[in-house]
Design an enzyme around this catalytic site. Structure first.
Site, PDB file in Angstrom:
ATOM      1  N   HIS A   1       0.829  -1.202   0.000  1.00 20.40           N
ATOM      2  CA  HIS A   1       0.000   0.000   0.000  1.00 20.40           C
ATOM      3  C   HIS A   1       0.863   1.251   0.000  1.00 20.40           C
ATOM      4  CE1 HIS A   1      -3.138  -2.954   1.007  1.00 20.40           C
ATOM      5  NE2 HIS A   1      -3.803  -2.184   0.175  1.00 20.40           N
TER       6      HIS A   1
ATOM      7  N   CYS B   1      -9.718  -4.241 -10.469  1.00 18.05           N
ATOM      8  CA  CYS B   1      -9.111  -3.016  -9.955  1.00 18.05           C
ATOM      9  C   CYS B   1      -7.772  -3.235  -9.248  1.00 18.05           C
ATOM     10  CB  CYS B   1     -10.082  -2.275  -9.036  1.00 18.05           C
ATOM     11  SG  CYS B   1     -10.584  -3.236  -7.616  1.00 18.05           S
TER      12      CYS B   1
HETATM   13  C1  PEP Z   1      -6.681  -5.526  -4.463  1.00 18.04           C
HETATM   14  O1  PEP Z   1      -6.517  -6.272  -3.491  1.00 18.04           O
HETATM   15  O2  PEP Z   1      -6.453  -5.875  -5.642  1.00 18.04           O
HETATM   16  C2  PEP Z   1      -7.142  -4.149  -4.278  1.00 18.04           C
HETATM   17  C3  PEP Z   1      -7.455  -3.393  -5.303  1.00 18.04           C
HETATM   18  O3  PEP Z   1      -7.214  -3.677  -3.006  1.00 18.04           O
HETATM   19  P1  PEP Z   1      -5.967  -3.171  -2.144  1.00 18.04           P
HETATM   20  O4  PEP Z   1      -4.767  -3.118  -3.050  1.00 18.04           O
HETATM   21  O5  PEP Z   1      -6.330  -1.852  -1.580  1.00 18.04           O
HETATM   22  O6  PEP Z   1      -5.828  -4.229  -1.107  1.00 18.04           O
END
Ligand code: PEP
Ligand code: MG
Length: 578
Positions: free
Chosen positions: A194, A508
Protein backbone atom coordinates in the site's frame (compact mmCIF):
# COMPACT_ATOMS: atom_id res chain seq x y z
CA UNK A 1 32.98 7.50 -6.85
CA UNK A 2 30.04 6.65 -9.10
CA UNK A 3 28.45 3.31 -8.45
CA UNK A 4 25.10 1.66 -8.84
CA UNK A 5 22.76 -0.19 -6.51
CA UNK A 6 20.06 -2.53 -7.70
CA UNK A 7 16.45 -2.80 -6.62
CA UNK A 8 13.00 -3.15 -8.17
CA UNK A 9 10.86 -0.34 -9.50
CA UNK A 10 7.67 0.20 -7.46
CA UNK A 11 6.59 3.71 -8.41
CA UNK A 12 7.59 5.13 -11.72
CA UNK A 13 9.70 8.15 -12.48
CA UNK A 14 13.15 9.40 -11.71
CA UNK A 15 14.43 11.70 -9.01
CA UNK A 16 17.75 13.34 -8.36
CA UNK A 17 18.34 14.15 -4.74
CA UNK A 18 20.29 13.72 -1.57
CA UNK A 19 20.07 10.49 0.36
CA UNK A 20 18.43 10.85 3.72
CA UNK A 21 18.96 7.72 5.76
CA UNK A 22 15.94 7.06 7.89
CA UNK A 23 17.69 4.85 10.35
CA UNK A 24 19.08 7.02 13.07
CA UNK A 25 21.67 4.46 14.03
CA UNK A 26 23.09 4.83 10.53
CA UNK A 27 24.17 8.40 11.18
CA UNK A 28 27.88 8.61 11.69
CA UNK A 29 28.22 8.45 15.40
CA UNK A 30 31.56 9.43 16.85
CA UNK A 31 32.02 7.23 19.90
CA UNK A 32 35.38 8.66 21.01
CA UNK A 33 35.28 10.75 24.21
CA UNK A 34 35.70 14.49 23.94
CA UNK A 35 38.67 16.37 25.37
CA UNK A 36 37.66 18.95 27.98
CA UNK A 37 38.78 21.68 25.56
CA UNK A 38 36.33 20.38 22.91
CA UNK A 39 33.21 20.40 25.09
CA UNK A 40 32.20 24.04 24.53
CA UNK A 41 32.56 23.69 20.74
CA UNK A 42 30.51 20.47 20.73
CA UNK A 43 27.74 22.10 22.77
CA UNK A 44 27.69 24.87 20.21
CA UNK A 45 27.46 22.35 17.35
CA UNK A 46 24.55 20.65 19.06
CA UNK A 47 22.76 23.95 19.69
CA UNK A 48 23.27 24.97 16.07
CA UNK A 49 21.87 21.66 14.87
CA UNK A 50 18.86 21.97 17.21
CA UNK A 51 18.26 25.51 16.00
CA UNK A 52 18.56 24.42 12.42
CA UNK A 53 16.10 21.53 12.95
CA UNK A 54 13.61 23.94 14.62
CA UNK A 55 14.08 26.36 11.76
CA UNK A 56 13.44 23.59 9.21
CA UNK A 57 10.23 22.63 11.00
CA UNK A 58 9.02 26.25 11.17
CA UNK A 59 9.77 26.65 7.48
CA UNK A 60 7.82 23.50 6.65
CA UNK A 61 4.89 24.59 8.76
CA UNK A 62 4.75 28.00 7.09
CA UNK A 63 4.60 26.40 3.67
CA UNK A 64 1.72 24.08 4.47
CA UNK A 65 -1.31 24.33 2.27
CA UNK A 66 -3.97 22.05 0.88
CA UNK A 67 -6.37 19.53 2.34
CA UNK A 68 -3.88 17.70 4.55
CA UNK A 69 -2.32 20.84 6.00
CA UNK A 70 -3.96 20.44 9.38
CA UNK A 71 -2.84 16.86 9.91
CA UNK A 72 0.67 17.63 8.78
CA UNK A 73 0.79 20.70 11.03
CA UNK A 74 -0.10 18.49 14.01
CA UNK A 75 2.72 16.17 13.07
CA UNK A 76 5.19 19.06 12.80
CA UNK A 77 4.00 20.63 16.05
CA UNK A 78 4.56 17.39 17.91
CA UNK A 79 8.13 17.35 16.59
CA UNK A 80 8.72 21.00 17.47
CA UNK A 81 7.52 20.35 21.02
CA UNK A 82 10.05 17.57 21.46
CA UNK A 83 12.82 19.86 20.20
CA UNK A 84 11.83 22.53 22.72
CA UNK A 85 11.44 20.18 25.64
CA UNK A 86 13.92 21.34 28.32
CA UNK A 87 14.40 17.81 29.58
CA UNK A 88 15.32 16.63 26.11
CA UNK A 89 17.76 19.49 25.51
CA UNK A 90 19.27 19.46 29.03
CA UNK A 91 19.74 15.72 28.82
CA UNK A 92 21.79 16.17 25.64
CA UNK A 93 23.84 18.98 27.18
CA UNK A 94 24.58 16.87 30.20
CA UNK A 95 25.72 13.93 28.09
CA UNK A 96 28.18 16.21 26.30
CA UNK A 97 29.35 18.15 29.36
CA UNK A 98 29.54 15.41 31.92
CA UNK A 99 29.69 12.28 29.80
CA UNK A 100 32.10 13.85 27.24
CA UNK A 101 30.06 12.42 24.40
CA UNK A 102 30.15 13.86 20.92
CA UNK A 103 26.82 15.44 19.95
CA UNK A 104 26.04 12.59 17.54
CA UNK A 105 26.66 9.98 20.25
CA UNK A 106 24.61 11.96 22.78
CA UNK A 107 21.71 12.05 20.32
CA UNK A 108 21.98 8.32 19.76
CA UNK A 109 21.96 7.61 23.50
CA UNK A 110 19.03 9.93 24.03
CA UNK A 111 17.17 8.26 21.19
CA UNK A 112 17.81 4.76 22.53
CA UNK A 113 16.59 5.57 26.01
CA UNK A 114 13.49 7.46 24.82
CA UNK A 115 12.58 4.73 22.35
CA UNK A 116 12.89 2.17 25.15
CA UNK A 117 10.44 4.20 27.25
CA UNK A 118 7.92 4.41 24.41
CA UNK A 119 8.27 0.75 23.52
CA UNK A 120 7.47 -0.26 27.08
CA UNK A 121 4.10 1.54 26.96
CA UNK A 122 0.92 -0.49 26.89
CA UNK A 123 -1.07 1.98 24.84
CA UNK A 124 -0.53 1.15 21.14
CA UNK A 125 -1.00 4.78 20.13
CA UNK A 126 1.66 6.02 22.53
CA UNK A 127 3.89 3.16 21.55
CA UNK A 128 3.63 4.17 17.91
CA UNK A 129 4.85 7.66 18.89
CA UNK A 130 8.39 6.30 19.15
CA UNK A 131 8.57 7.12 15.46
CA UNK A 132 8.28 10.79 16.33
CA UNK A 133 11.36 10.50 18.50
CA UNK A 134 13.20 8.80 15.67
CA UNK A 135 12.13 11.44 13.18
CA UNK A 136 13.12 14.31 15.44
CA UNK A 137 16.48 12.86 16.37
CA UNK A 138 17.09 11.91 12.75
CA UNK A 139 16.40 15.52 11.77
CA UNK A 140 18.87 16.86 14.35
CA UNK A 141 21.46 14.25 13.30
CA UNK A 142 20.93 15.31 9.70
CA UNK A 143 21.43 18.96 10.65
CA UNK A 144 24.53 18.02 12.62
CA UNK A 145 26.07 16.13 9.73
CA UNK A 146 25.26 18.98 7.36
CA UNK A 147 26.89 21.50 9.70
CA UNK A 148 30.26 20.61 8.30
CA UNK A 149 29.61 21.62 4.72
CA UNK A 150 27.89 24.78 3.56
CA UNK A 151 28.11 23.50 0.00
CA UNK A 152 26.12 20.42 0.90
CA UNK A 153 23.47 22.47 2.63
CA UNK A 154 22.99 24.56 -0.48
CA UNK A 155 22.69 21.41 -2.55
CA UNK A 156 20.16 20.05 -0.11
CA UNK A 157 17.89 23.01 -0.45
CA UNK A 158 18.09 22.74 -4.21
CA UNK A 159 17.55 19.11 -4.91
CA UNK A 160 15.53 17.82 -1.98
CA UNK A 161 15.87 14.49 -0.31
CA UNK A 162 15.37 10.87 -1.18
CA UNK A 163 14.41 8.77 1.77
CA UNK A 164 16.41 5.59 2.29
CA UNK A 165 14.85 3.23 4.77
CA UNK A 166 13.97 -0.36 5.50
CA UNK A 167 10.27 0.31 5.17
CA UNK A 168 7.90 3.21 5.12
CA UNK A 169 4.33 3.00 6.36
CA UNK A 170 1.52 4.36 4.15
CA UNK A 171 0.66 6.77 6.98
CA UNK A 172 4.12 8.33 6.79
CA UNK A 173 4.13 8.97 3.08
CA UNK A 174 1.96 12.06 2.82
CA UNK A 175 3.82 13.98 5.54
CA UNK A 176 7.11 12.96 3.98
CA UNK A 177 5.97 14.18 0.59
CA UNK A 178 4.82 17.41 2.20
CA UNK A 179 8.24 17.70 3.81
CA UNK A 180 9.68 17.77 0.33
CA UNK A 181 10.91 14.20 -0.04
CA UNK A 182 11.41 13.45 -3.73
CA UNK A 183 11.46 9.69 -3.73
CA UNK A 184 12.07 6.53 -1.76
CA UNK A 185 14.54 3.70 -1.66
CA UNK A 186 13.51 0.81 0.56
CA UNK A 187 15.61 -2.19 1.41
CA UNK A 188 12.50 -4.40 1.46
CA UNK A 189 8.91 -4.06 0.23
CA UNK A 190 7.15 -4.62 -3.07
CA UNK A 191 5.30 -2.77 -5.79
CA UNK A 192 2.07 -4.25 -4.42
CA UNK A 193 2.40 -2.73 -0.99
CA UNK A 194 0.00 0.00 0.00
CA UNK A 195 2.98 2.30 0.45
CA UNK A 196 3.91 1.77 -3.20
CA UNK A 197 0.30 2.36 -4.26
CA UNK A 198 0.27 5.63 -2.33
CA UNK A 199 3.69 6.66 -3.68
CA UNK A 200 2.23 6.32 -7.18
CA UNK A 201 -0.66 8.57 -6.16
CA UNK A 202 1.80 11.10 -4.82
CA UNK A 203 3.76 10.75 -8.06
CA UNK A 204 6.95 10.01 -6.19
CA UNK A 205 9.36 7.40 -7.55
CA UNK A 206 10.02 4.43 -5.30
CA UNK A 207 12.64 1.71 -5.54
CA UNK A 208 12.05 -1.31 -3.31
CA UNK A 209 14.07 -4.32 -2.44
CA UNK A 210 17.36 -2.48 -2.72
CA UNK A 211 19.07 -4.60 -0.09
CA UNK A 212 22.39 -2.78 -0.05
CA UNK A 213 20.98 0.74 0.14
CA UNK A 214 21.31 1.38 3.86
CA UNK A 215 24.76 -0.10 4.14
CA UNK A 216 26.18 1.47 0.98
CA UNK A 217 24.74 4.96 1.15
CA UNK A 218 25.81 7.79 3.39
CA UNK A 219 23.52 10.51 4.58
CA UNK A 220 23.89 13.31 2.05
CA UNK A 221 25.12 11.27 -0.93
CA UNK A 222 23.84 12.64 -4.22
CA UNK A 223 21.77 9.90 -5.84
CA UNK A 224 19.69 9.40 -8.95
CA UNK A 225 16.88 6.88 -8.66
CA UNK A 226 14.85 5.25 -11.38
CA UNK A 227 11.48 3.94 -10.20
CA UNK A 228 10.98 2.00 -13.45
CA UNK A 229 14.17 -0.05 -13.57
CA UNK A 230 14.83 -0.01 -9.83
CA UNK A 231 18.35 1.34 -10.32
CA UNK A 232 20.00 3.75 -7.91
CA UNK A 233 23.04 5.66 -9.16
CA UNK A 234 25.22 6.95 -6.35
CA UNK A 235 27.29 10.09 -7.13
CA UNK A 236 25.89 10.38 -10.67
CA UNK A 237 28.16 11.84 -13.31
CA UNK A 238 27.34 14.77 -15.57
CA UNK A 239 26.39 12.18 -18.17
CA UNK A 240 23.93 10.49 -15.80
CA UNK A 241 22.38 13.84 -15.00
CA UNK A 242 22.12 14.61 -18.71
CA UNK A 243 20.33 11.25 -19.05
CA UNK A 244 17.95 12.34 -16.32
CA UNK A 245 17.21 15.61 -18.11
CA UNK A 246 16.65 13.65 -21.31
CA UNK A 247 14.16 11.43 -19.45
CA UNK A 248 12.35 14.53 -18.20
CA UNK A 249 12.07 15.84 -21.77
CA UNK A 250 10.85 12.46 -23.03
CA UNK A 251 8.19 12.29 -20.32
CA UNK A 252 7.02 15.76 -21.26
CA UNK A 253 6.75 14.71 -24.93
CA UNK A 254 5.00 11.48 -24.09
CA UNK A 255 2.56 13.39 -21.88
CA UNK A 256 1.89 15.76 -24.73
CA UNK A 257 1.23 12.89 -27.15
CA UNK A 258 -1.02 11.08 -24.68
CA UNK A 259 -2.83 14.27 -23.74
CA UNK A 260 -4.42 14.05 -27.17
CA UNK A 261 -6.12 10.86 -26.00
CA UNK A 262 -7.89 12.62 -23.16
CA UNK A 263 -11.18 13.19 -24.86
CA UNK A 264 -10.99 10.04 -26.95
CA UNK A 265 -13.07 6.90 -26.40
CA UNK A 266 -11.44 3.67 -25.34
CA UNK A 267 -12.48 1.27 -28.06
CA UNK A 268 -10.74 -1.65 -29.70
CA UNK A 269 -10.28 -1.59 -33.48
CA UNK A 270 -13.21 -4.02 -33.85
CA UNK A 271 -15.47 -1.58 -32.02
CA UNK A 272 -15.68 -3.00 -28.47
CA UNK A 273 -15.87 -0.39 -25.75
CA UNK A 274 -13.45 -0.92 -22.87
CA UNK A 275 -14.30 1.23 -19.86
CA UNK A 276 -11.32 2.60 -17.98
CA UNK A 277 -12.09 3.67 -14.43
CA UNK A 278 -9.75 5.26 -11.93
CA UNK A 279 -8.53 4.08 -8.55
CA UNK A 280 -8.24 7.00 -6.16
CA UNK A 281 -6.87 7.67 -2.72
CA UNK A 282 -6.17 11.39 -2.77
CA UNK A 283 -7.92 14.47 -4.13
CA UNK A 284 -5.20 14.79 -6.79
CA UNK A 285 -6.23 11.38 -8.17
CA UNK A 286 -9.78 12.56 -8.66
CA UNK A 287 -8.59 15.60 -10.59
CA UNK A 288 -6.37 13.42 -12.75
CA UNK A 289 -9.18 10.90 -13.29
CA UNK A 290 -11.32 13.70 -14.71
CA UNK A 291 -8.64 15.20 -16.92
CA UNK A 292 -7.65 11.82 -18.30
CA UNK A 293 -11.24 10.93 -19.14
CA UNK A 294 -11.92 8.12 -16.66
CA UNK A 295 -15.33 6.46 -16.99
CA UNK A 296 -15.74 6.98 -13.24
CA UNK A 297 -14.03 5.98 -10.01
CA UNK A 298 -13.76 2.20 -9.88
CA UNK A 299 -12.18 2.10 -6.44
CA UNK A 300 -11.91 4.84 -3.83
CA UNK A 301 -9.74 3.58 -0.98
CA UNK A 302 -11.30 5.32 2.03
CA UNK A 303 -8.76 4.02 4.52
CA UNK A 304 -6.35 6.75 3.54
CA UNK A 305 -8.68 9.18 5.32
CA UNK A 306 -8.05 7.26 8.54
CA UNK A 307 -4.30 6.98 8.33
CA UNK A 308 -1.80 9.45 9.81
CA UNK A 309 -4.13 10.71 12.44
CA UNK A 310 -4.94 9.93 15.99
CA UNK A 311 -8.72 10.26 15.79
CA UNK A 312 -11.27 8.47 13.69
CA UNK A 313 -12.74 10.91 11.15
CA UNK A 314 -16.33 11.73 12.08
CA UNK A 315 -19.41 11.45 9.84
CA UNK A 316 -19.30 15.09 8.80
CA UNK A 317 -15.65 15.04 7.81
CA UNK A 318 -16.09 11.82 5.86
CA UNK A 319 -19.25 13.13 4.23
CA UNK A 320 -17.40 16.20 3.01
CA UNK A 321 -14.56 14.14 1.60
CA UNK A 322 -16.91 11.75 -0.23
CA UNK A 323 -19.15 14.57 -1.43
CA UNK A 324 -16.14 16.36 -2.93
CA UNK A 325 -15.20 13.14 -4.63
CA UNK A 326 -18.69 12.68 -6.09
CA UNK A 327 -18.93 16.33 -7.13
CA UNK A 328 -15.42 16.14 -8.56
CA UNK A 329 -16.47 13.33 -10.88
CA UNK A 330 -19.32 15.40 -12.28
CA UNK A 331 -22.03 12.76 -12.52
CA UNK A 332 -19.83 9.79 -13.41
CA UNK A 333 -20.18 6.70 -11.22
CA UNK A 334 -18.12 6.68 -8.05
CA UNK A 335 -17.37 3.45 -6.23
CA UNK A 336 -16.53 4.05 -2.58
CA UNK A 337 -14.93 1.15 -0.79
CA UNK A 338 -15.68 0.80 2.89
CA UNK A 339 -12.81 0.81 5.29
CA UNK A 340 -10.04 -1.67 4.44
CA UNK A 341 -7.75 -1.09 7.39
CA UNK A 342 -5.61 -3.88 8.73
CA UNK A 343 -2.65 -5.87 7.44
CA UNK A 344 -0.15 -3.34 6.09
CA UNK A 345 -2.58 -0.44 6.49
CA UNK A 346 -2.47 0.18 10.21
CA UNK A 347 -3.79 3.46 11.54
CA UNK A 348 -2.40 5.44 14.41
CA UNK A 349 -5.81 5.96 16.02
CA UNK A 350 -5.75 2.43 17.35
CA UNK A 351 -8.82 1.21 15.40
CA UNK A 352 -6.91 -1.75 14.11
CA UNK A 353 -6.49 -4.55 16.59
CA UNK A 354 -2.77 -4.69 16.98
CA UNK A 355 -0.52 -7.54 17.92
CA UNK A 356 -2.30 -10.00 15.70
CA UNK A 357 -0.15 -13.02 15.01
CA UNK A 358 -1.01 -12.96 11.31
CA UNK A 359 -2.51 -9.62 10.29
CA UNK A 360 -2.96 -10.39 6.58
CA UNK A 361 -5.25 -13.24 7.63
CA UNK A 362 -6.61 -11.33 10.57
CA UNK A 363 -9.15 -8.68 11.40
CA UNK A 364 -8.91 -6.78 8.15
CA UNK A 365 -11.39 -5.02 5.85
CA UNK A 366 -15.02 -6.04 6.36
CA UNK A 367 -14.07 -8.18 9.36
CA UNK A 368 -12.89 -5.11 11.20
CA UNK A 369 -15.96 -3.13 10.13
CA UNK A 370 -18.32 -5.83 11.36
CA UNK A 371 -16.58 -5.99 14.73
CA UNK A 372 -16.91 -2.25 15.06
CA UNK A 373 -20.45 -1.58 13.80
CA UNK A 374 -20.35 2.00 15.02
CA UNK A 375 -17.37 2.64 12.76
CA UNK A 376 -19.18 1.06 9.82
CA UNK A 377 -22.43 2.90 10.46
CA UNK A 378 -20.67 6.26 10.59
CA UNK A 379 -18.99 5.50 7.30
CA UNK A 380 -22.14 4.17 5.63
CA UNK A 381 -24.13 7.23 6.72
CA UNK A 382 -21.46 9.51 5.28
CA UNK A 383 -21.45 7.60 1.99
CA UNK A 384 -25.25 7.42 1.74
CA UNK A 385 -25.55 11.16 2.32
CA UNK A 386 -23.49 11.78 -0.83
CA UNK A 387 -25.91 9.79 -2.97
CA UNK A 388 -27.95 12.87 -3.87
CA UNK A 389 -24.91 14.45 -5.55
CA UNK A 390 -24.24 11.74 -8.10
CA UNK A 391 -24.22 7.99 -8.70
CA UNK A 392 -22.47 6.32 -5.76
CA UNK A 393 -21.82 2.61 -5.36
CA UNK A 394 -20.70 0.91 -2.16
CA UNK A 395 -17.94 -1.67 -2.36
CA UNK A 396 -16.98 -3.95 0.52
CA UNK A 397 -13.44 -5.32 0.84
CA UNK A 398 -12.26 -8.76 1.97
CA UNK A 399 -15.60 -10.49 1.62
CA UNK A 400 -15.24 -14.21 2.24
CA UNK A 401 -18.80 -15.30 3.04
CA UNK A 402 -22.28 -14.46 1.84
CA UNK A 403 -23.44 -13.61 5.39
CA UNK A 404 -21.10 -10.64 5.41
CA UNK A 405 -22.87 -9.21 2.38
CA UNK A 406 -26.30 -9.75 3.93
CA UNK A 407 -25.21 -8.03 7.16
CA UNK A 408 -23.79 -5.04 5.31
CA UNK A 409 -26.93 -4.79 3.16
CA UNK A 410 -29.04 -4.73 6.34
CA UNK A 411 -26.83 -2.05 7.84
CA UNK A 412 -27.15 0.05 4.69
CA UNK A 413 -30.94 -0.24 4.80
CA UNK A 414 -31.01 0.71 8.47
CA UNK A 415 -28.73 3.70 7.95
CA UNK A 416 -30.80 4.81 4.97
CA UNK A 417 -34.03 4.57 6.97
CA UNK A 418 -32.52 6.53 9.82
CA UNK A 419 -31.17 9.22 7.49
CA UNK A 420 -34.54 9.64 5.81
CA UNK A 421 -36.29 10.03 9.16
CA UNK A 422 -33.72 12.64 10.06
CA UNK A 423 -34.70 14.54 6.92
CA UNK A 424 -31.73 13.81 4.66
CA UNK A 425 -32.41 13.48 0.97
CA UNK A 426 -30.76 10.35 -0.25
CA UNK A 427 -31.13 8.09 -3.27
CA UNK A 428 -33.95 5.50 -3.37
CA UNK A 429 -31.64 2.51 -3.66
CA UNK A 430 -27.97 1.71 -3.45
CA UNK A 431 -25.75 -0.55 -5.46
CA UNK A 432 -23.70 -2.85 -3.28
CA UNK A 433 -20.66 -4.70 -4.55
CA UNK A 434 -18.02 -7.01 -3.15
CA UNK A 435 -14.31 -7.06 -3.71
CA UNK A 436 -13.49 -10.56 -4.84
CA UNK A 437 -10.02 -10.92 -3.43
CA UNK A 438 -10.29 -13.94 -1.16
CA UNK A 439 -10.35 -17.30 -2.99
CA UNK A 440 -13.36 -18.45 -0.92
CA UNK A 441 -15.39 -15.58 -2.36
CA UNK A 442 -14.24 -16.38 -5.88
CA UNK A 443 -15.16 -20.05 -5.50
CA UNK A 444 -18.49 -19.36 -3.78
CA UNK A 445 -19.41 -16.49 -6.10
CA UNK A 446 -22.22 -18.43 -7.85
CA UNK A 447 -24.09 -18.52 -4.55
CA UNK A 448 -23.32 -14.89 -3.70
CA UNK A 449 -23.83 -13.17 -6.97
CA UNK A 450 -27.60 -12.67 -6.62
CA UNK A 451 -26.99 -10.67 -3.47
CA UNK A 452 -24.62 -8.34 -5.27
CA UNK A 453 -25.23 -5.53 -7.72
CA UNK A 454 -21.68 -5.54 -9.02
CA UNK A 455 -18.30 -7.14 -8.49
CA UNK A 456 -14.75 -5.77 -8.29
CA UNK A 457 -11.86 -8.17 -8.63
CA UNK A 458 -8.95 -7.25 -6.39
CA UNK A 459 -6.09 -9.15 -7.93
CA UNK A 460 -3.50 -7.66 -5.58
CA UNK A 461 -4.97 -9.72 -2.77
CA UNK A 462 -6.53 -12.48 -4.84
CA UNK A 463 -3.05 -13.44 -6.07
CA UNK A 464 -1.64 -13.18 -2.55
CA UNK A 465 -4.29 -15.38 -0.99
CA UNK A 466 -4.61 -17.87 -3.84
CA UNK A 467 -0.89 -18.52 -3.98
CA UNK A 468 -0.29 -18.03 -0.24
CA UNK A 469 2.40 -15.49 -1.12
CA UNK A 470 2.63 -12.30 0.93
CA UNK A 471 2.22 -9.38 -1.48
CA UNK A 472 4.75 -7.37 0.53
CA UNK A 473 7.46 -9.95 0.93
CA UNK A 474 10.29 -9.20 -1.47
CA UNK A 475 11.80 -12.64 -0.89
CA UNK A 476 8.80 -14.15 -2.67
CA UNK A 477 8.80 -11.80 -5.65
CA UNK A 478 9.13 -14.55 -8.21
CA UNK A 479 6.32 -16.58 -6.64
CA UNK A 480 3.85 -13.68 -6.61
CA UNK A 481 2.61 -14.21 -10.13
CA UNK A 482 -0.73 -13.05 -11.53
CA UNK A 483 -0.06 -15.39 -14.46
CA UNK A 484 -0.18 -18.53 -12.34
CA UNK A 485 -2.69 -20.92 -14.00
CA UNK A 486 -4.69 -21.12 -10.75
CA UNK A 487 -5.15 -17.35 -10.76
CA UNK A 488 -6.20 -17.28 -14.40
CA UNK A 489 -8.75 -20.02 -13.83
CA UNK A 490 -10.24 -18.19 -10.87
CA UNK A 491 -10.39 -14.98 -12.90
CA UNK A 492 -12.12 -16.76 -15.72
CA UNK A 493 -14.68 -18.31 -13.32
CA UNK A 494 -15.45 -14.95 -11.72
CA UNK A 495 -15.93 -13.31 -15.10
CA UNK A 496 -18.18 -16.15 -16.29
CA UNK A 497 -20.36 -16.07 -13.14
CA UNK A 498 -20.81 -12.30 -13.49
CA UNK A 499 -21.68 -12.62 -17.18
CA UNK A 500 -24.27 -15.33 -16.51
CA UNK A 501 -25.88 -13.29 -13.72
CA UNK A 502 -25.63 -10.12 -15.76
CA UNK A 503 -23.60 -8.26 -13.13
CA UNK A 504 -20.93 -5.75 -14.11
CA UNK A 505 -17.40 -6.75 -13.13
CA UNK A 506 -14.37 -4.47 -12.91
CA UNK A 507 -10.80 -5.52 -12.25
CA UNK A 508 -9.11 -3.02 -9.96
CA UNK A 509 -5.82 -4.62 -8.90
CA UNK A 510 -2.53 -3.15 -10.06
CA UNK A 511 -2.42 -5.34 -13.19
CA UNK A 512 -5.36 -3.36 -14.58
CA UNK A 513 -3.01 -0.44 -15.24
CA UNK A 514 -0.04 -2.49 -16.37
CA UNK A 515 0.06 -2.64 -20.16
CA UNK A 516 1.89 -5.98 -20.01
CA UNK A 517 -1.44 -7.48 -18.88
CA UNK A 518 -3.92 -5.50 -21.00
CA UNK A 519 -4.13 -8.05 -23.83
CA UNK A 520 -4.53 -10.89 -21.35
CA UNK A 521 -7.35 -9.18 -19.46
CA UNK A 522 -9.24 -8.37 -22.64
CA UNK A 523 -8.67 -11.92 -23.91
CA UNK A 524 -10.18 -13.22 -20.67
CA UNK A 525 -13.34 -11.22 -21.36
CA UNK A 526 -12.98 -8.16 -19.14
CA UNK A 527 -14.31 -4.88 -20.42
CA UNK A 528 -14.05 -2.74 -17.27
CA UNK A 529 -10.65 -1.97 -15.75
CA UNK A 530 -9.85 0.38 -12.89
CA UNK A 531 -6.35 1.72 -12.47
CA UNK A 532 -4.30 4.56 -11.16
CA UNK A 533 -5.41 7.60 -13.20
CA UNK A 534 -1.83 8.35 -14.25
CA UNK A 535 -1.87 5.08 -16.24
CA UNK A 536 -5.15 5.60 -17.97
CA UNK A 537 -3.91 7.23 -21.16
CA UNK A 538 -1.17 4.67 -21.62
CA UNK A 539 -3.69 1.83 -21.36
CA UNK A 540 -6.11 3.65 -23.66
CA UNK A 541 -3.35 4.16 -26.23
CA UNK A 542 -2.76 0.41 -26.31
CA UNK A 543 -6.41 -0.70 -26.17
CA UNK A 544 -7.23 1.47 -29.17
CA UNK A 545 -4.79 -0.62 -31.25
CA UNK A 546 -6.13 -4.04 -30.16
CA UNK A 547 -8.68 -6.35 -31.75
CA UNK A 548 -10.88 -7.78 -29.00
CA UNK A 549 -12.39 -10.64 -30.99
CA UNK A 550 -8.94 -11.78 -32.11
CA UNK A 551 -7.71 -11.70 -28.51
CA UNK A 552 -10.78 -13.54 -27.19
CA UNK A 553 -9.95 -16.52 -29.42
CA UNK A 554 -6.89 -17.16 -27.24
CA UNK A 555 -8.87 -17.46 -23.99
CA UNK A 556 -9.22 -21.28 -24.14
CA UNK A 557 -5.48 -21.68 -24.73
CA UNK A 558 -4.74 -19.43 -21.76
CA UNK A 559 -6.89 -21.60 -19.53
CA UNK A 560 -5.46 -24.84 -20.90
CA UNK A 561 -1.91 -23.81 -20.01
CA UNK A 562 -0.70 -26.03 -17.22
CA UNK A 563 2.23 -24.00 -16.03
CA UNK A 564 3.49 -20.45 -16.07
CA UNK A 565 5.77 -21.06 -19.01
CA UNK A 566 2.74 -22.26 -20.96
CA UNK A 567 0.76 -19.14 -20.02
CA UNK A 568 3.68 -16.99 -21.13
CA UNK A 569 3.83 -18.77 -24.49
CA UNK A 570 0.16 -17.96 -25.12
CA UNK A 571 0.81 -14.39 -24.01
CA UNK A 572 3.59 -14.10 -26.57
CA UNK A 573 1.04 -15.11 -29.21
CA UNK A 574 -1.29 -12.39 -27.92
CA UNK A 575 1.46 -9.87 -28.52
CA UNK A 576 1.48 -10.93 -32.16
CA UNK A 577 -2.29 -10.69 -32.43
CA UNK A 578 -3.38 -7.31 -33.74
C1 PEP B 1 -6.68 -5.53 -4.46
O1 PEP B 1 -6.52 -6.27 -3.49
O2 PEP B 1 -6.45 -5.88 -5.64
C2 PEP B 1 -7.14 -4.15 -4.28
C3 PEP B 1 -7.45 -3.39 -5.30
O3 PEP B 1 -7.21 -3.68 -3.01
P1 PEP B 1 -5.97 -3.17 -2.14
O4 PEP B 1 -4.77 -3.12 -3.05
O5 PEP B 1 -6.33 -1.85 -1.58
O6 PEP B 1 -5.83 -4.23 -1.11
MG1 MG C 1 -7.28 -5.74 -1.57
Amino acid sequence: MRHQLEGSGASRGMALGRARLEQPSRFLVDETPLEQSEVAGELQRLDNALASARHELRGLRDKLAGPLAREVAEFIDAHSLILQDPEFVNGLHELIETGRYHASAALKLQRDSLVAVFEAMDDPYLRSRREDIEHVIGRVQGALSRESSVEERKLASRVGEILVSDTVAPAELVPLAEHGVLGFILTSGSALSHSAILARSLRLPMVVNSHAALSHLQDGDLILIDGDSGKVIVHPTAQDIAGYRHWQREVAQQDERRARLRGVETRTVDGAEIRLFANAELAADVAQARTNGAAGIGLYRTEFLYLQRNQVPGEEEQFQAYRDLVLGMGGLPVTIRTLDLGADKADSAGIVLDEEPNPALGVRGVRLSLRKPQLMQTQLRAILRTSCYGPVRILVPMISAVEEISTIRRMILECARELRTQGYEIADSFELGAMIEVPAAAIALPSMIRKLDFVAIGTNDLVQYTLAVDRNNSELDTLYDPLHPAVLRLLSQIIAVCARANRPVTLCGEIAGDTRFTRLLIAMGLTDLSMHPALLLEVRELVNTLDRSALRKHAPALLRATDRAGVRRVLARLEDAP
